[in-house]
Enzyme design. Structure first.
Site, PDB file in Angstrom:
ATOM      1  CG  ASN A 152      -1.878   1.110   1.282  1.00 44.30           C
ATOM      2  OD1 ASN A 152      -1.843   1.990   0.427  1.00 44.30           O
ATOM      3  ND2 ASN A 152      -2.738   1.099   2.274  1.00 44.30           N
ATOM      4  NE  ARG A 179      -6.195   1.330  -0.215  1.00 44.76           N
ATOM      5  CZ  ARG A 179      -6.225   2.518   0.362  1.00 44.76           C
ATOM      6  NH1 ARG A 179      -5.126   3.036   0.863  1.00 44.76           N
ATOM      7  NH2 ARG A 179      -7.332   3.189   0.425  1.00 44.76           N
ATOM      8  CG  HIS A 221     -13.165   2.940   2.870  1.00 43.45           C
ATOM      9  ND1 HIS A 221     -13.891   3.907   3.524  1.00 43.45           N
ATOM     10  CD2 HIS A 221     -11.869   3.194   3.146  1.00 43.45           C
ATOM     11  CE1 HIS A 221     -13.075   4.725   4.155  1.00 43.45           C
ATOM     12  NE2 HIS A 221     -11.845   4.324   3.948  1.00 43.45           N
ATOM     13  NE  ARG A 269     -10.478  11.867   3.959  1.00 40.66           N
ATOM     14  CZ  ARG A 269     -10.418  10.596   3.605  1.00 40.66           C
ATOM     15  NH1 ARG A 269     -11.251  10.112   2.703  1.00 40.66           N
ATOM     16  NH2 ARG A 269      -9.529   9.785   4.140  1.00 40.66           N
ATOM     17  CD  GLU A 320      -8.948  -1.670   4.081  1.00 36.03           C
ATOM     18  OE1 GLU A 320      -8.549  -1.294   5.195  1.00 36.03           O
ATOM     19  OE2 GLU A 320      -9.221  -0.899   3.161  1.00 36.03           O
TER      20      GLU A 320
END
Ligand code: AMP
Length: 404
Positions: free
Chosen positions: A9, A83, A171, A231, A375
């Site tokens: 990642n 990813r 996601h 955010r 993940e």
């Protein structure tokens, strides 16, 4: 079938990597950070669970991977899974070829911080492991089953047809894993209607019908939807012109404010970290208490809205750092959804051990589960399956050639 998969990642100055070994219940994790600076270092654990902390001044992505892998284990990967945040309209994981690299590059305007960093990671691992199959696993792919009425914005059509302006969702790897694992735990084997709340520093919700995403809270970018660490999630789109006209802000300043200075951090003026906010609110900090309240209310509102995408609601899965660990946030959120018939078991919710799977409703109404996300595991599984089917196709081609 690959026996070990290296999951990468890659961020602009960091790489999270993990080596997952088939038939072994341990994984080797590492994090390279501050790459390209004098403070660059690699942290991780060895197979024997020994901590590793190596200073690699000014190392770039390629060097960090080389050092990290040589120190963290004697195991060599058989395949590599990357990813990738934005895969445009690609619907599944793909073997990395020049065409796929092009697609990732073309999606860069939609993920300007992430996709260029992923390309650096791909280049580094291709240089280091030229003979290994490499697979791109996209955060957006799981949501490509959304119907048009969920993914189109009500803006002029040419923005969609000519400029790809639509909702993509993110996601996806987590929502795919959690909905599949959760419905397996619930005994429904991918059938029925489920809501997923992935709550971490980035947060999103997803509605899953018979194993497929039918709607999600994030949109063109990961800014849409829930209140997150830094955010804002949804705001009135006219806030942009209000700030431009009245405060003279340009689009870059507005973008930065909405992405990095808003959410829990902006509301509390204290922290983007939910643990810090819960502690502060317990000590009487009213801004922290309000930030938590807005987070839970907006989450409940999003889950309620997404339930419209489901013909039937069987239950809800919580995941992510907040969803897996905070009984308080789970209870508060469900308190804002009184019309769905959820019946939380207070003891079940409060006594669930950290990091474990478990059902937390009292046995009546839609089910409520905590399902820790994985993940990395999902990326490794998808990588192995893409490599396996690629090898299968190659063998079929070869035997065709022989019989011809
Ligand atoms: P993630 O991005 O999935 O790693 O999640 C990070 C978020 O999870 C941060 O806001 C943490 O404060 C939050 N978190 C982790 N543990 C807890 C906990 N026990 N209670 C509340 N929030 C937590």
């Amino acid at each position: 079938m690959p026996k070990s998969v290296l999951v990468i990642n890659c961020g602009s100055s960091s790489i999270k990597f993990a080596l997952l070994l088939e038939d072994q219940d341990f994984r080797i994790h590492g994090l390279a950070e501050n790459l390209g600076t004098p403070e660059a270092r690699i942290k991780g654990v060895t197979v024997g669970n020994e901590p590793v902390d190596i200073h690699i001044p000014n190392a770039g992505h390629s060097e960090a991977l080389e050092v990290g892998l040589s120190r963290l284990a004697n195991y060599k990967p058989d395949a590599i899974g990357h990813r990738i945040v934005h895969g445009g309209t690609l619907t599944k994981a793909e073997l990395i070829t020049e065409d796929i690299i092009d697609t990732i590059r073309q999606a860069t305007p939609l993920a300007p911080l992430h996709n260029p960093a992923h390309l650096v990671g791909i280049e580094a691992t291709r240089r280091l492991f030229p003979d290994l199959p490499q697979v791109a696993v996209f955060d957006t792919a799981f949501h490509q089953t959304m119907p048009a009425h969920a993914y189109r914005y009500a803006v002029p059509k040419f923005l969609y047809t000519e400029h790809n302006v639509r909702r993509y969702g993110f996601h996806g790897t987590s929502h795919a894993y959690v909905s599949e694992r959760g419905s397996e735990l619930a005994g429904s084997l991918k059938q029925g209607g489920w809501l997923v709340a992935h709550l971490g520093n980035g947060s999103s919700t997803c509605a899953v019908w018979n194993g497929q995403s039918v709607d999600t809270s994030m949109g063109l970018t990961p800014l849409e939807g829930l209140v997150m660490g830094t955010r804002s999630g949804d705001v009135d789109p006219s806030m942009h012109s209000f700030l431009a006209k009245n405060l003279g802000w340009d689009i870059y300043k507005i973008d930065k404010m909405l992405n990095s200075q808003s959410g829990l951090l902006g509301l509390s003026d204290l922290s983007n970290d939910m643990r810090t906010l819960i502690e502060a609110s317990e000590k009487g900090n009213e801004d922290a208490a309000l930030a938590i309240e807005v987070f839970c209310y907006r989450l409940a509102k999003s889950l309620s809205a997404l339930s419209c995408g489901l013909p039937r609601l069987d239950g809800l899965f919580f995941t992510g750092g907040i969803g897996e660990n905070s009984a308080y946030i789970r209870e508060k959120t469900l308190g804002y959804m009184p019309h769905f018939g959820f019946n939380l078991s207070k003891d079940g919710n409060n006594n669930l051990k950290r990091g474990t799977e478990g059902r937390i409703d009292n046995g009546t109404g839609p089910q409520i589960w905590v399902v820790p996300t994985d993940e990395e595991g999902r990326i490794a599984k998808e990588t192995a399956s893409v490599v396996q089917s690629g090898l299968g196709a190659l063998t079929a081609k070869k035997s065709e050639a022989v019989s011809a």
